[in-house]
Design a protein around this motif. Structure first.
Motif, PDB file in Angstrom:
ATOM      1  N   GLY A 129      -8.353   1.463   1.350  1.00 21.98           N
ATOM      2  CA  GLY A 129      -9.692   1.029   1.742  1.00 21.98           C
ATOM      3  C   GLY A 129      -9.824  -0.484   1.724  1.00 21.98           C
ATOM      4  O   GLY A 129     -10.386  -1.091   2.636  1.00 21.98           O
ATOM      5  N   PHE A 130      -9.283  -1.123   0.683  1.00 23.49           N
ATOM      6  CA  PHE A 130      -9.303  -2.589   0.600  1.00 23.49           C
ATOM      7  C   PHE A 130      -8.525  -3.204   1.752  1.00 23.49           C
ATOM      8  O   PHE A 130      -8.954  -4.184   2.357  1.00 23.49           O
ATOM      9  N   THR A 144      -5.861   5.311  -2.627  1.00 21.48           N
ATOM     10  CA  THR A 144      -7.004   5.450  -1.719  1.00 21.48           C
ATOM     11  C   THR A 144      -7.832   4.175  -1.713  1.00 21.48           C
ATOM     12  O   THR A 144      -8.219   3.681  -0.645  1.00 21.48           O
ATOM     13  N   LEU A 145      -8.083   3.629  -2.884  1.00 24.14           N
ATOM     14  CA  LEU A 145      -8.830   2.372  -2.955  1.00 24.14           C
ATOM     15  C   LEU A 145      -8.053   1.218  -2.339  1.00 24.14           C
ATOM     16  O   LEU A 145      -8.635   0.342  -1.689  1.00 24.14           O
ATOM     17  N   LEU A 146      -6.744   1.207  -2.536  1.00 26.00           N
ATOM     18  CA  LEU A 146      -5.921   0.146  -1.960  1.00 26.00           C
ATOM     19  C   LEU A 146      -5.927   0.212  -0.433  1.00 26.00           C
ATOM     20  O   LEU A 146      -6.022  -0.822   0.239  1.00 26.00           O
ATOM     21  N   SER A 192       0.828  -1.204   0.000  1.00 22.82           N
ATOM     22  CA  SER A 192       0.000   0.000   0.000  1.00 22.82           C
ATOM     23  C   SER A 192       0.863   1.255   0.000  1.00 22.82           C
ATOM     24  O   SER A 192       0.600   2.198  -0.749  1.00 22.82           O
ATOM     25  N   PHE A 198     -17.490   4.947   2.131  1.00 26.36           N
ATOM     26  CA  PHE A 198     -17.219   5.885   1.047  1.00 26.36           C
ATOM     27  C   PHE A 198     -18.515   6.631   0.747  1.00 26.36           C
ATOM     28  O   PHE A 198     -19.581   6.046   0.792  1.00 26.36           O
ATOM     29  N   LEU A 256      -6.359   8.235  -6.900  1.00 26.20           N
ATOM     30  CA  LEU A 256      -7.489   7.401  -6.487  1.00 26.20           C
ATOM     31  C   LEU A 256      -7.047   5.976  -6.167  1.00 26.20           C
ATOM     32  O   LEU A 256      -7.564   5.358  -5.239  1.00 26.20           O
ATOM     33  N   PHE A 257      -6.060   5.443  -6.919  1.00 27.77           N
ATOM     34  CA  PHE A 257      -5.644   4.056  -6.729  1.00 27.77           C
ATOM     35  C   PHE A 257      -5.125   3.763  -5.322  1.00 27.77           C
ATOM     36  O   PHE A 257      -5.528   2.767  -4.717  1.00 27.77           O
ATOM     37  N   LYS A 265     -20.036   9.648  -2.112  1.00 24.29           N
ATOM     38  CA  LYS A 265     -19.704  10.467  -3.278  1.00 24.29           C
ATOM     39  C   LYS A 265     -20.125  11.918  -3.100  1.00 24.29           C
ATOM     40  O   LYS A 265     -19.358  12.825  -3.371  1.00 24.29           O
ATOM     41  N   GLU A 300      -6.894  10.588 -11.089  1.00 22.56           N
ATOM     42  CA  GLU A 300      -7.055   9.144 -11.215  1.00 22.56           C
ATOM     43  C   GLU A 300      -5.895   8.396 -10.566  1.00 22.56           C
ATOM     44  O   GLU A 300      -6.093   7.352  -9.940  1.00 22.56           O
ATOM     45  N   ILE A 356     -14.647   9.937   3.068  1.00 20.93           N
ATOM     46  CA  ILE A 356     -14.078   8.596   3.224  1.00 20.93           C
ATOM     47  C   ILE A 356     -13.796   8.406   4.707  1.00 20.93           C
ATOM     48  O   ILE A 356     -13.046   9.176   5.301  1.00 20.93           O
TER      49      ILE A 356
END
Length: 92
Positions: free
Chosen positions: A63-64, A59-61, A16, A75, A56-57, A77, A53, A82
């Motif tokens: 979160g996962f 951030t998603l990682l 991460s 999350f 964003l990756f 919108k 973009e 977040i």
């Protein structure tokens, strides 16, 4: 899950951090490059979209990874929110 167990598991997320660092430095490179190419000093909208973009990756990682650790992730919108929380009694 105790706080000590959570801390031990959180220490093992080198992927991460690596992805976040790579995306950050590529984003900074795109912004600097946007200043240097003609027209000088103007950053094109496509560069700004690419930076968004790229950021964003990680951030998603993260979160996962939080879901993997059993944390509560929310999350939203509208107005961009977040929330990552380990207190499962708090409901938002």
């Amino acid at each position: 899950m105790s706080a000590k167990d959570l801390k031990n598991k959180c220490g093992k997320h080198w992927l991460s951090r690596g992805v976040a660092a790579i995306c950050f430095f590529v984003s900074v490179g795109l912004i600097v490059g946007g200043f240097l190419v003609p027209p000088t000093g103007v950053i094109d909208g496509s560069v700004l979209k690419a930076v968004g973009e790229l950021l964003l990756f990680p951030t998603l990682l993260y979160g996962f990874r939080a879901v993997e650790l059993g944390l509560k992730v929310k999350f939203q919108k509208g107005d961009t929110s977040i929330i990552i929380n380990d207190n499962k009694e708090v409901e938002q």
